[in-house]
Design an enzyme around this catalytic site. Structure first.
Site, PDB file in Angstrom:
ATOM      1  N   CYS A   8       0.859  -1.178   0.000  1.00 33.94           N
ATOM      2  CA  CYS A   8       0.000   0.000   0.000  1.00 33.94           C
ATOM      3  C   CYS A   8       0.900   1.235   0.000  1.00 33.94           C
ATOM      4  O   CYS A   8       2.113   1.118  -0.211  1.00 33.94           O
ATOM      5  CB  CYS A   8      -0.987  -0.003   1.169  1.00 33.94           C
ATOM      6  SG  CYS A   8      -0.266   0.135   2.815  1.00 33.94           S
ATOM      7  N   ARG A  14      -3.421  -0.663   5.330  1.00 31.85           N
ATOM      8  CA  ARG A  14      -3.988  -1.759   4.544  1.00 31.85           C
ATOM      9  C   ARG A  14      -3.050  -2.953   4.367  1.00 31.85           C
ATOM     10  O   ARG A  14      -3.458  -4.093   4.600  1.00 31.85           O
ATOM     11  CB  ARG A  14      -4.435  -1.243   3.170  1.00 31.85           C
ATOM     12  CG  ARG A  14      -5.534  -0.209   3.252  1.00 31.85           C
ATOM     13  CD  ARG A  14      -5.823   0.430   1.920  1.00 31.85           C
ATOM     14  NE  ARG A  14      -4.699   1.246   1.484  1.00 31.85           N
ATOM     15  CZ  ARG A  14      -4.568   1.771   0.277  1.00 31.85           C
ATOM     16  NH1 ARG A  14      -5.489   1.558  -0.643  1.00 31.85           N
ATOM     17  NH2 ARG A  14      -3.525   2.526  -0.021  1.00 31.85           N
ATOM     18  N   ASP A 114      -8.397   3.535   0.911  1.00 32.44           N
ATOM     19  CA  ASP A 114      -7.472   3.887   1.993  1.00 32.44           C
ATOM     20  C   ASP A 114      -8.267   4.534   3.126  1.00 32.44           C
ATOM     21  O   ASP A 114      -8.921   5.563   2.920  1.00 32.44           O
ATOM     22  CB  ASP A 114      -6.420   4.849   1.455  1.00 32.44           C
ATOM     23  CG  ASP A 114      -5.276   5.083   2.418  1.00 32.44           C
ATOM     24  OD1 ASP A 114      -5.402   4.754   3.623  1.00 32.44           O
ATOM     25  OD2 ASP A 114      -4.243   5.609   1.984  1.00 32.44           O
TER      26      ASP A 114
END
Length: 143
Positions: A8, A14, A114
């Site tokens: 990420c 994440r 996100d």
């Protein structure tokens, strides 16, 4: 043993959650690492909201420390799982054609949004989405 790399932007939300979820689901059949494109959170713990969201799913992120991606990480992986299209695009730019065949989105055809700077519910939703996505990469739970 299959080697998975989750990526990420910062390795702060994440990708650490995906690493933990894939590790639990894959068991001894996989080795999973995570990394971020930027080094802002290098050697730092995961986002506290994601640690809490992970805990709700029975996952532990308390030992995670951020890692900025290297070419060695990309070469190591059998599969490179990008959390969104922007991350995937940047991975292609960083690595050129060398590992392009191994890189794809974590969720086919869509981004894992996100949750950074969002509320607790957004983190929880993100964690559930990532955990559910493990089935796309690992067909069955291993002991």
């Amino acid at each position: 043993m299959r080697k998975l790399l989750t990526v990420c932007l910062g390795n702060y939300c994440r990708s650490p959650l995906a690493q933990a979820a894939l590790t639990r689901r894959g068991g001894a059949a996989v080795t999973v690492r995570s990394a971020g494109l930027i080094g802002k959170w290098q050697d730092q713990p995961a986002n506290p909201a994601m640690i809490n969201a992970a805990r709700r799913l029975g996952l532990d992120l308390t030992h995670h420390r951020g890692h900025q991606i290297t070419l060695e990480d990309l070469d190591w992986a059998d599969d490179i799982l990008a959390m969104d299209a922007a991350v995937l695009h940047t991975l292609h730019a960083i690595d050129g054609a060398r590992n392009i065949h191994k890189a794809r989105l974590y969720l086919p055809g869509r981004d894992v949004p996100d949750p950074m700077s969002q509320d607790e519910n957004t983190f929880n939703d993100c964690a559930v989405t990532i955990e559910a996505g493990t089935a796309l990469h690992l067909a069955q739970r291993r002991p």
